[in-house]
Scaffold this motif. Sequence first.
Motif, mmCIF file in Angstrom:
data_model
loop_
_atom_site.group_PDB
_atom_site.id
_atom_site.type_symbol
_atom_site.label_atom_id
_atom_site.label_comp_id
_atom_site.label_asym_id
_atom_site.label_seq_id
_atom_site.Cartn_x
_atom_site.Cartn_y
_atom_site.Cartn_z
ATOM 1 N N GLU A 183 0.806 -1.219 0.000
ATOM 2 C CA GLU A 183 0.000 0.000 0.000
ATOM 3 C C GLU A 183 0.842 1.274 0.000
ATOM 4 O O GLU A 183 0.304 2.373 -0.142
ATOM 5 C CB GLU A 183 -0.915 0.031 1.240
ATOM 6 N N GLY A 184 2.159 1.152 0.174
ATOM 7 C CA GLY A 184 3.025 2.327 0.285
ATOM 8 C C GLY A 184 2.855 3.293 -0.869
ATOM 9 O O GLY A 184 2.947 2.906 -2.039
ATOM 10 N N GLY A 185 2.643 4.568 -0.557
ATOM 11 C CA GLY A 185 2.269 5.548 -1.573
ATOM 12 C C GLY A 185 3.310 5.799 -2.636
ATOM 13 O O GLY A 185 2.984 6.104 -3.785
ATOM 14 N N ARG A 186 4.607 5.688 -2.275
ATOM 15 C CA ARG A 186 5.650 6.028 -3.240
ATOM 16 C C ARG A 186 6.427 4.806 -3.721
ATOM 17 O O ARG A 186 7.522 4.940 -4.269
ATOM 18 C CB ARG A 186 6.593 7.072 -2.633
ATOM 19 N N ASN A 187 5.871 3.619 -3.521
ATOM 20 C CA ASN A 187 6.542 2.415 -4.007
ATOM 21 C C ASN A 187 6.849 2.498 -5.498
ATOM 22 O O ASN A 187 7.855 1.965 -5.973
ATOM 23 C CB ASN A 187 5.690 1.175 -3.743
ATOM 24 N N TRP A 188 5.984 3.164 -6.254
ATOM 25 C CA TRP A 188 6.147 3.261 -7.703
ATOM 26 C C TRP A 188 7.395 4.055 -8.103
ATOM 27 O O TRP A 188 7.947 3.845 -9.185
ATOM 28 C CB TRP A 188 4.921 3.925 -8.340
ATOM 29 N N GLU A 189 7.860 4.945 -7.214
ATOM 30 C CA GLU A 189 9.067 5.706 -7.522
ATOM 31 C C GLU A 189 10.306 4.821 -7.458
ATOM 32 O O GLU A 189 11.298 5.079 -8.148
ATOM 33 C CB GLU A 189 9.217 6.876 -6.555
ATOM 34 N N GLY A 190 10.262 3.810 -6.583
ATOM 35 C CA GLY A 190 11.360 2.858 -6.483
ATOM 36 C C GLY A 190 11.199 1.747 -7.492
ATOM 37 O O GLY A 190 10.522 1.899 -8.521
#
Length: 888
Positions: A183-190
């Motif tokens: 659910e982490g909001g910025r997982n997509w940046e990593g």
Amino acid sequence: MLRALTFAVGVALATPLASASHLLQRQSTGNSSNSTYPGAVDPAAEPGAQSFQTSGPFYPSPWVNGQGDWADAYAKAKDFVSQLTLLEKVNLTTGVGWEGEQCVGQVGSIPRLGFRSLCMQDSPVGVRDTDYNSVFSSGQTVAATFDRGLFYARGNAMGAEHKAKGVTVQLGPVAGPLGRSPEGGRNWEGFSPDPYLTGVAIAETIKGIQDAGVIACAKHFIGNEQEHFRQTGEAQGYGFNITDSISSNIDDVTMHELYLWPFADAVRAGVGSIMCSYNQVNNSYSCQNSKVLNDLLKNELGFQGFVMSDWQAQHTGAASAVAGLDMTMPGDTVFSSGESFWGTNLTLAVLNGTIPEWRIDDMALRIMSAYFKVGLTLNEPPINFDSWTLDTYGPLHASVGANIQQVNFHVDVRGDHASVIRNIGARATVLLKNVNNALPLSKPKFVAVIGEDAGPNLWGPNGCSDRGCDNGTLGMAWGSGSANFPYLVTPDSALQSQALADGTRYESVLDNYATSQINALVSQADATAIVFVNADSGEGYISVDGNEGDRNNLTLWHSGDALIQNVSAICNNTIVVIHSTGPTLLTEWYDSPNITAILWAGVPGQESGNSITDVLYGKVNPAARTPFTWGPTRESYGTDLLYTPNNGNGAPQDDFTEGPFIDYRSFDAQNITPIYEFGFGLSYTTFEYSNLQVTKLNVSAYTPSSGMTEAAPVLGNFSTNLTDYLFPNSSFPYIRQYIYPYLNTTDEKQASADPNYGQTAAEFLPPHATDGSPQPLLPSGGAPGGNPQLYDVLYTVTATIKNNGTLNGEEVPQLYISLGGPNNPPLVLRGFERLSIDAGQSTTFTADILRRDLSNWDTVSQNWVITSYPKTVCVGPSSRNLPLSQSL
């Protein structure tokens, strides 16, 4: 005038001295054995994370020495910094303030030597807040390619665009969040919750960026795994009464084997900068945590570049300086306040001996070493854009509206990068299901495209600030990691163009709730229904539909699950395309016989529609692999976010009790069957694996590093006459709220605005914080990335991969290792390669196994060891399909 703030605020919080035996603390520097170590403490047998863990002190802050391939850059930096005055060194380290100049962050310039201000600019998918730039696929999306060449190509293209805009430091790539919880909001940046895949991806991206002549900034260091409670002000804005940021409580083994792993790869790749994060680690703020900055990063990993704070992540002055922070961003304590922990205060602290001269020299040396390492010179072109307006003319200092001039030159930096983005988007698309060769499409009679995610944002692709909405197709998620689209090719427009070329009948309904119209369309004869759905997330300062950065759940947005079920109940040839920032729950519909294909297309960037069309029609034969696990339930992941404070109004305590068991490691350990496992992905052809060969190499025994460093270099004396540090005369073009290094009076206490001014460093700084004498080398250190022998190749693995289908294609063999211990994850990824193989042909997969790949972190010796447990190597197309195996 500039008001200099209290310099020693928060020292007790910055440097807690208590520490439990198993926490992030150096216990021993004893030697470990050369190969196997039967006496090692078994990983995960150690106590896990606990609430209210503390972070042990580590001082002094290690000084840069030019080791590894940094020698030439260090020599140039030393020559340059030796010419600087104290004021000029402070200028290098301190941001000029929020909206102080054109970039999202800038430090002061050194006009005397022709050195223009360093420009720090987001983002990890493109140059933020400007125009005529590209928008690239997200890090998580490119990770799905499992292709080192594409990792590098994306980084290099992004770096070239930042360079052409005048950017000095690109604020990316990302390994924090790693992706502990889906659910982490910025997982997509990593990139991926697997540290090995993220390590490879971040290293290749850094090489690409820095080869383009821009400093990469790996972020966010470390344990930054959720948006909720990362900043007190942000949390208070959402109604949470907390006084300190969340503490990520992480034990020693988990830190080394999971969260620190990809940062070691970043350091070994030569990254010039690392950004410390907002959160606390074991109840000490990341940007003043001497354990993680001084010990883990600069000492153990041998980091030669500079540590930059996240924006307003600095909480102290002297304490953060001696704890390893080298640059503060954006410089002011609170946006547009004109007040700074450094600036004037840092000048005073060096003058009065609170901060030793070697530490300010080291800050400047680290910054300039990174500068010269990527080929930057003293004659860099000017910044040609402005982060605060797209207008051609505007104030150079937006915070106060001063110095109206041309600030935007609208330079088109895109080059041929559209083709790179399109290629990555297609090669990152994961084919999760394909029944009876439903795909690829070949001039279908009738295509019905359904769903808002296929169409445009009716406000335009940039109609929501920082992409803070989920309208139309998901080409980019939200937050500071966003950039302005030059255009966005929607799936609807690209698929319609393909249909027109083929003579296919084509209709689309782009409203998820137009149920009667959708039912009427997909019930018609010969319909191939393609349903587009999404799930979005982003940074915590923006809330979208009640999702405060982090996702509230793992369901599809805009009733996407119901949409799929409605269409598939009517149409027996329903194809589902998911754009998302991580896994969603597919359990209720994925196995429907009427759903003939499922694809995950990630967050693909500006060429979204073209990329998915290339895959659906077979112009690109899919070979991507899911970089995370698709679980049957939210609970199956074994981790979740903290959505409610659990410590009164104090720092929320986020205990990483699962240790290194996240994503597939957790599923494997709990024996939970995923819907689609990590590393899974189908092709339009088939492959056969055979002939596994493992060759052991003769390498020297592992030798812990030993010896002492040189003393901290001091580059020259400076005046102690406070008159030399006053603001220049009245003709000086003073800008209100701008952060300067100057004093406004020769009365030190008055200049500092600190009622406690006059305390000595010994009164409030920890022992050894100012010690510049030679220091012992860590056994696990010795070079950028850690002990060089960790990277010795112990085994070479080969296998034969045959394309036994009828189409040319690509395959991604993966190598997993069982480390054998009862408390180790059953398998860990340790190698992969993306291979192009023509129909009927065979090729050889090759992977090296490094000493590091077979090692565990031992908390007693504080070193990496190979345990005596049996090791097994496995090769196959996914983490749960490993037909080849052999004991080592």
